[in-house]
Design an enzyme around this catalytic site. Structure first.
Site, PDB file in Angstrom:
ATOM      1  N   GLN A  75      -1.843  -9.556   0.545  1.00  0.00           N
ATOM      2  CA  GLN A  75      -1.106  -8.224   1.027  1.00  0.00           C
ATOM      3  C   GLN A  75      -0.472  -8.708   2.401  1.00  0.00           C
ATOM      4  O   GLN A  75      -1.269  -8.075   3.224  1.00  0.00           O
ATOM      5  CB  GLN A  75      -1.722  -7.108   0.869  1.00  0.00           C
ATOM      6  N   PHE A  76       0.440  -9.438   2.376  1.00  0.00           N
ATOM      7  CA  PHE A  76       0.878  -9.947   4.060  1.00  0.00           C
ATOM      8  C   PHE A  76       1.224  -8.540   4.849  1.00  0.00           C
ATOM      9  O   PHE A  76       1.234  -8.302   5.955  1.00  0.00           O
ATOM     10  CB  PHE A  76       1.960 -10.896   4.017  1.00  0.00           C
ATOM     11  N   THR A  77       1.684  -7.480   3.926  1.00  0.00           N
ATOM     12  CA  THR A  77       2.318  -6.231   4.541  1.00  0.00           C
ATOM     13  C   THR A  77       1.117  -5.382   5.491  1.00  0.00           C
ATOM     14  O   THR A  77       1.736  -4.587   6.351  1.00  0.00           O
ATOM     15  CB  THR A  77       3.020  -5.323   3.644  1.00  0.00           C
TER      16      THR A  77
END
Length: 141
Positions: free
Chosen positions: A74-76
């Site tokens: 989850q890069f966010t």
């Protein structure tokens, strides 16, 4: 590395209509974010923490109960929305850095004896879960 850890009673991830990862019953759904200076050592440290953190029912850990984990990149998690109306993703590591480190977290968990399901790196994923509690914590290493 940063992880949002949710105590769940079941969770799954679907990509293009196909279930690519699913856990049934008590366990953890873990969203993992990677930043630029993260290392394999940090991935191993995060895995050890996830396996041993006592947040399941009765203050037990996944290692105590042999409970499964669903790990999803989850890069966010490294988004910054403090300024303006659009978040920036500057602190998120690019895919060629992040993917091997998320894979290292999963590999280390499995080496510790964990049953681990995963999402698919870089894919548009639909995540479903039943948060048990609700209980959600942020873990950073």
């Amino acid at each position: 590395m940063r992880a949002v850890v949710q105590r769940v009673n079941g969770a799954s991830v679907v990509v293009e209509g196909e279930t690519v990862g699913e856990i049934v019953g008590p366990g953890l759904c873990v969203l993992v974010g990677v930043t630029h200076d993260d290392t394999e050592d940090k991935a191993a440290q995060l895995a050890r923490k996830l396996w041993s953190v006592r947040i399941l029912e009765g203050e037990k850990s996944c290692s105590d109960l042999d409970a499964p984990l669903l790990v999803i990149s989850q890069f966010t998690l490294y988004g910054d929305a403090r300024k303006g109306r659009r978040p920036t993703w500057n602190a998120a590591a690019p895919g060629e850095v992040a993917e091997p480190l998320v894979d290292a977290v999963v590999a280390q968990l499995r080496a510790l004896g964990a049953h681990v399901e995963t999402g698919r790196f870089g894919a548009a994923m639909k995540v479903s879960l039943t948060n048990d509690g609700p209980f959600t914590v942020l873990v950073e290493v």
